[in-house]
Design an enzyme around this catalytic site. Structure first.
Site, PDB file in Angstrom:
ATOM      1  N   LYS A  81       0.863  -1.194   0.000  1.00 16.96           N
ATOM      2  CA  LYS A  81       0.000   0.000   0.000  1.00 16.96           C
ATOM      3  C   LYS A  81       0.894   1.237   0.000  1.00 16.96           C
ATOM      4  O   LYS A  81       1.943   1.258   0.679  1.00 16.96           O
ATOM      5  CB  LYS A  81      -0.865  -0.039   1.256  1.00 16.96           C
ATOM      6  CG  LYS A  81      -1.881   1.094   1.395  1.00 16.96           C
ATOM      7  CD  LYS A  81      -2.750   0.836   2.643  1.00 16.96           C
ATOM      8  CE  LYS A  81      -3.800   1.915   2.827  1.00 16.96           C
ATOM      9  NZ  LYS A  81      -4.614   1.679   4.031  1.00 16.96           N
ATOM     10  N   SER A 156      -9.610   1.699   3.445  1.00 19.87           N
ATOM     11  CA  SER A 156      -8.777   2.503   2.591  1.00 19.87           C
ATOM     12  C   SER A 156      -7.792   1.677   1.748  1.00 19.87           C
ATOM     13  O   SER A 156      -7.227   2.214   0.797  1.00 19.87           O
ATOM     14  CB  SER A 156      -8.004   3.534   3.410  1.00 19.87           C
ATOM     15  OG  SER A 156      -7.157   2.897   4.321  1.00 19.87           O
ATOM     16  N   SER A 180      -9.623  -0.766   7.529  1.00 18.11           N
ATOM     17  CA  SER A 180      -9.095  -0.548   6.187  1.00 18.11           C
ATOM     18  C   SER A 180      -8.379  -1.713   5.532  1.00 18.11           C
ATOM     19  O   SER A 180      -8.025  -1.607   4.364  1.00 18.11           O
ATOM     20  CB  SER A 180      -8.161   0.663   6.200  1.00 18.11           C
ATOM     21  OG  SER A 180      -8.929   1.830   6.389  1.00 18.11           O
TER      22      SER A 180
END
Lengths: 487, 96, 509
Positions: A81, A156, A180
């Site tokens: 990420k 997210s 997330s």
């Protein structure tokens, strides 16, 4: 028909690499080719460097040839990420504020992945500064859910879940502050684990809410998650909140503990707002556990209704402070409009941050401001104690809690415009972060429209081995994460 | 709390060093008012005798020994600096 | 504040208005002063980052991701910094908090990378405490009045970077950012510029004594801000306070405070009102000006730092630190006065340098003549060190050597003049005094008056010509006798004694 390399599990690939049936270069090429093929539809990546990935793969093959394989992750392409520091790679947090930022250092999980021989592959899209539940808050572009490109992958860590589901990575790392990792995992039909707070180092993770953030693995199977967790977990002297805990061999423990487990179903998690198809799929998972001889009982987490509010006070307060460093002085976006030093801050931040980030900074600044600290922040920290107590009390009578991960399956891109409606996506995941507990989302089926559904297992602090083996008891039989979307 | 607190957006935005447009102030103002209206409910929870959780685990005394490790070379330290001169970061004149 | 106050006396001398009217005016007011002193702790690494500390390094060479507040960086506490502040607290008689914690002080400024400073808000390491000060005495050789100035607290925090200003822009160097810093806050219990001066010199000496800081103000290792207000004598309520910054030396602290007190009195006397503000003092011109007025007081939005864990200080830890605490200067001075019966001025020179005081005690212990040892040190040793620009640590004269020298003089083996020669050579070569004295033939024979008298008589008898010349008025004729006397004494007679004895005998010949 043989499963393409890029859809195989970490465990399977590790074995084939060990047996020299395939090379890391072959595997990485497969992943790269798949990415090239589908990325225009999925848009999971902010950036990627194929040449660099292949160079890493070559180095891995050379190590293996020299008898120096570093373990199951050797030669496996893992996506990160875009909030995890990798030296000399961009780290944008999907924000204009850091659009041109190149990290001069490796975060701890990065160092550990390198030490495990993994091939670090690409920078994955997310909601800006990890704030959001759909990845639509990314300043660059939204990501599509590979199961239905008109829908969100969750957030997210939407880029991490979508890339994995689409075969653009064998495994990915996400970060989880209020759900997330778990929510996007559920929406994309993959496994996502948030470790006990403090189990995995946060050094190198762009901070959102310091007391809630954790990095965790996203994989196709629970077994893969156990492998990846083992590579990154453990005390780090660079993170003062990092726990000194013994790290067991999570993978070996999967089959070591066969249950049965006492399963708690928190009644507050099955009420209004839960999509019926999601509820039904989760119910079927519960049945599986009953079939294994597990005792299933109803429990109560009385302060559940306060989780969202408590979270939004604590998380935004910490975020408002953590994001103060983004000022255009030492790095990051600096406004060309700034006439003086005061302007520099106001304009750079106004231009660099998106709406959701600004909203949370304002709310967080407000709850900490003079006159409001006691009523909001201090009070929220006390309610947090009560929330944690709820969970620990429940664990006196049960071993794991089982809930849906997300109240709804993947929604349409652009559907949720009201921030409050978006926040409600996290109602089942948020309490876990407040309590600092480990939790895992396991795919448990699809809706009639073909959208993935996941259930969540929540464990005691530092009981990842138990949690993973309980999750594995379902996953090794059903293995929904092996299904692949048609793109 | 007797009534829903309204956020003084101008004041808070200033504290946070965020320049907001009038539209943003209006939109954020009402969105945040909505959130605050919910968050108020926390005021009704009985927290008597409850300690605040500043940290997840109650651990004390986490430290390191006083040893200097090599830092970042200047080039790395400033590689992302929007403006630099003589190995220092340049900012508009600061009047103290 | 009255007319006898040294600071006031100094002020009056620099005023052009008539003495009596100014003194009556000022006597109506009392100044109330609180000092905030920042002291940099001597440590190898920064307080929350593992990179080195230092002054004068090339810009931005003492940084790492934590210092620069890069995305993803996290703080880790330096244990030595904690040891140092606990030591400071014990030395100053503070209560050490059983548990203390870290808070974020949120404000934006270019020298503060995170735009919050890790500090301590409601649970600092040290609470209370006091600094003993001495005011100037009636005369230089008389001990002045002692006062104990109460402290509010001492806490640990991180230092910020350094801004330098060009014409159109400013430059930031982060080398200093993250250096461990103690903030020592006094109660508003000082009442004159002179007291403030005394407070700082005492505090500084204590920190240096404890090995906690070098307190070099030029290197920014000690910084001081003052909060000053005035009120009519007898009034209990505090007046509006003004913060005075940029006090770059201990003298400037005194001068700046004195100036501000005058300014406030003059303003009030004119019917004006004191505004709560921050003023910048210019030591070169002796004036101050209001800093760009702040719109509102800072709202620092303190909250517990989630990245750092609290610190629990137990008795065992305090005991370990206590064992390393030195005797403080004033305590040492009182002991020197009592134990060694030294004069006040001598102790004043000895006690403010811990190494010098230790040197003295060792020498005094070895020779049993503290007064003499003290005099040698403060006169000859310090002079030689100064001339040679050497430190005590590099000095070749050891306490044992000094003690030997003192014993030789005391036993009459060396006259003072010879001893000085020996000392000079000791300083240069590091040899023992006895060895030097023997080599240079400076050692006196045991002064047996009888033998000397006989040698003198013999010399006079043997040289009637010189005797006649001397008696005729030629004084230099006496030298003719000295040669034979010295020869008889094998060169070891005290020239002064020889001269005295000869003259005595010649007077009656």
């Amino acid at each position: 028909m043989a499963v393409p390399l890029h859809f195989q599990t970490l465990a399977e690939l590790a074995q084939r690499l060990t047996k020299r049936e395939i090379s890391s270069v072959e595997l990485t090429r497969s992943v790269i080719a798949r990415t090239e093929a589908v990325e225009s539809s999925v848009r999971a990546f902010n950036s990627r460097d194929a040449a660099d990935a292949l160079a890493q793969a070559e180095a891995s093959d050379a190590r293996r040839a020299a008898g120096q394989s570093r373990g199951p992750l050797e030669g496996i392409p893992v996506g990160l990420k875009d909030v995890i520091a990798v030296k000399d790679q961009p780290m944008t947090a999907s924000s204009r504020m850091l659009a041109d930022f190149i990290s001069p250092y490796d975060g701890t999980v990065t160092t550990r992945l390198r030490g495990a021989g993994a091939v670090l592959w690409g920078r994955l899209n997310c909601d800006e500064f990890a704030m959001g539940s759909s990845t639509e808050n990314s300043a660059f572009h939204s990501t599509s859910n590979p199961w239905d490109l008109t829908r969100v992958p969750g957030g997210s860590s939407g880029g991490s879940s979508a890339a994995l589901a689409a075969g653009e990575a064998i495994a990915t790392l996400g970060s989880d502050t209020g759900g997330s990792i778990r929510q996007p995992a559920a929406l994309c039909g993959v496994v996502g684990l948030k470790p006990t707070y403090g189990l995995v180092s946060r050094f190198g993770l762009v901070a959102y809410a310091s007391s809630l953030d954790q990095i965790g693995p996203m994989t196709r199977t629970v077994e893969d998650a156990a492998i990846l967790l083992g590579a990154i977990a453990g005390h780090d002297e660079r993170d003062s909140t990092s726990l000194r805990a013994e790290i067991p061999d999570y993978r070996a423990e999967l089959t070591g503990r066969r249950g049965p487990w006492r399963i708690g179903i928190p009644r507050e998690y099955f009420g209004a707002g839960l999509d019926p198809e999601v509820g039904a799929a989760v119910e079927r998972a519960v049945e599986h556990y009953r079939g294994l001889g597990c005792e299933v009982r109803s429990v109560s987490l009385p302060h559940t209704e306060h989780c969202l509010d408590t979270y939004y006070i604590i998380a935004t307060a910490e975020a408002s402070s953590n994001l103060a460093r983004y000022d255009g002085v030492r790095y990051g976006h600096r406004s060309v409009k700034a006439k003086d030093i005061v302007d520099l801050y106001f304009q750079s931040r106004a231009e660099g941050f998106g709406a959701e980030v600004k909203r949370r900074i304002i709310l967080g600044t407000y709850v900490l401001s003079s006159g409001y600290y006691d009523a909001f922040y201090l009070r929220a920290q006390k309610v947090r104690t009560l929330i944690r107590r709820d969970f620990l009390d429940a664990f006196r009578d049960v071993d794991v809690l089982l809930t849906p991960t997300s109240p709804i399956p993947a929604f349409k891109l652009g559907e949720k415009t009201d921030p409050l409606a978006m926040y409600l996506c996290d109602i089942y995941t948020i309490g876990v972060n407040l309590a600092g507990l480990p939790a895992i989302s396991v795919p448990c089926g699809f809706t009639g429209a073909g959208l993935p559904v996941g259930f969540q297992l929540i464990g005691r602090p530092l009981a990842e081995a138990d949690l993973l083996s309980a999750a594995n008891a379902y996953d090794q039989v059903h293995a929904w994460g092996r299904k692949t979307p048609r793109l | 709390m007797a009534e829903t607190p309204r956020i003084d957006i101008d004041h808070v935005a200033k504290l946070a060093r965020l320049a907001l447009t009038p539209e943003e102030k209006a939109v954020f103002g009402s969105q945040l008012a909505g959130i605050l209206a919910r968050v108020e409910a926390l005021g009704r929870v009985d927290v008597s005798g409850v300690e605040p959780s500043a940290h997840a685990a109650a651990v004390n005394n986490v430290w390191r020994e006083d040893a200097a490790r090599p830092g970042l070379p200047v080039a790395d330290a400033l590689r992302n600096a929007p403006a630099q001169r003589d190995h220092m970061v340049v900012v508009p004149k600061v009047v103290e | 504040m009255g007319p006898q106050d040294p600071a006031f006396v100094k002020d009056v001398n620099s005023e052009s208005s008539s003495v009596s009217s100014v003194s009556t005016t000022a006597a109506r007011y009392e100044a109330v002063i609180g000092l905030e002193v920042h002291v940099q702790i001597k440590a190898a690494s920064k307080v929350f980052a593992a990179v080195g500390t230092g002054y004068g390094h090339e810009p931005n060479t003492l940084t790492d991701p934590v210092v620069l507040a890069l995305p993803g960086a996290l703080p880790v506490m330096n244990k030595a910094a904690l040891d140092a502040i606990i030591k400071a607290g014990l030395l100053l008689g503070c209560r050490i908090s059983p548990v203390c914690k870290w808070d974020r002080k949120n404000y934006f400024y270019p020298d503060s990378p995170k735009n919050y400073q890790i500090s301590q808000y409601d649970l600092p390491v040290c609470l209370g405490g006091e600094v003993e000060i001495e005011l100037p005495g009636a005369a230089r050789n008389v001990m002045g009045e002692h006062k104990r100035i109460p402290l509010t607290r001492i806490h640990l925090e991180e230092d910020v970077g350094k801004l330098s200003h060009g014409t159109i822009d400013s430059l930031v160097d982060y080398n200093r950012a993250g250096t461990p810093l103690m903030e020592i806050v006094s109660e508003p219990a000082l009442h004159s510029a002179e007291e403030a001066y005394a407070y700082l010199t005492s505090l500084r000496a204590t920190m240096i004594y404890g090995g906690i800081s070098d307190c070099d103000m030029e290197k920014g290792q000690l910084r001081c801000d003052a909060n000053i207000s005035i009120r009519p004598v007898g009034e209990q309520k505090l007046g509006t306070k003004v913060e005075l910054k940029n006090l770059n030396s201990i003298s400037f602290v005194r001068d700046g405070i004195a100036h501000e007190i005058r300014r406030q009195i003059a303003l009030v006397e004119r019917g004006g009102v004191i505004t709560q503000e921050t003023r910048d003092y210019d030591g070169m011109t002796g004036t101050s000006q209001s800093l760009r007025s702040k719109e509102e007081a800072h709202d620092y939005r303190y909250f517990p730092d989630p990245d750092l864990m609290p610190v629990a200080v137990d008795e065992a830890w305090k005991d370990r630190i206590r064992a390393t605490c030195p005797e403080l200067p004033f305590d040492k001075q009182r002991r020197f006065l009592e134990q060694y019966q030294l004069p006040y001025t001598l102790t004043s020179v000895l006690v403010w340098d811990r190494a010098l005081a230790d040197y003295f005690e060792e020498a005094a212990g070895l020779c049993g003549k503290p007064q003499a040892a003290g005099n040698w040190i403060v006169n000859d040793l310090l002079r030689e060190l100064g001339n040679a620009k050497t430190t005590l640590a590099e000095c070749r004269v050891t306490p044992r050597h000094l003690a030997e020298l003192v014993k030789l003089v005391d036993a009459g083996m060396l006259i003072t003049a010879s001893a000085r020669e020996v000392f000079a050579e000791m300083f240069a070569t590091g040899e023992e005094p006895g060895v030097i004295a023997d080599r240079r033939g400076l050692r006196n024979a045991p002064s047996d008056g009888g033998e000397l008298e006989q040698w003198c008589r013999d010399a006079i008898t043997a040289n009637p010509k010189a005797l006649a010349e001397f008696k005729a008025g030629k004084d230099s004729a006496i030298n003719a006798f000295k040669g034979p006397v010295m020869k008889a004494a094998k060169g070891k007679a005290d020239p002064k004694a020889v001269d005295e004895t000869l003259r005595r005998l010649l007077a009656v010949s």
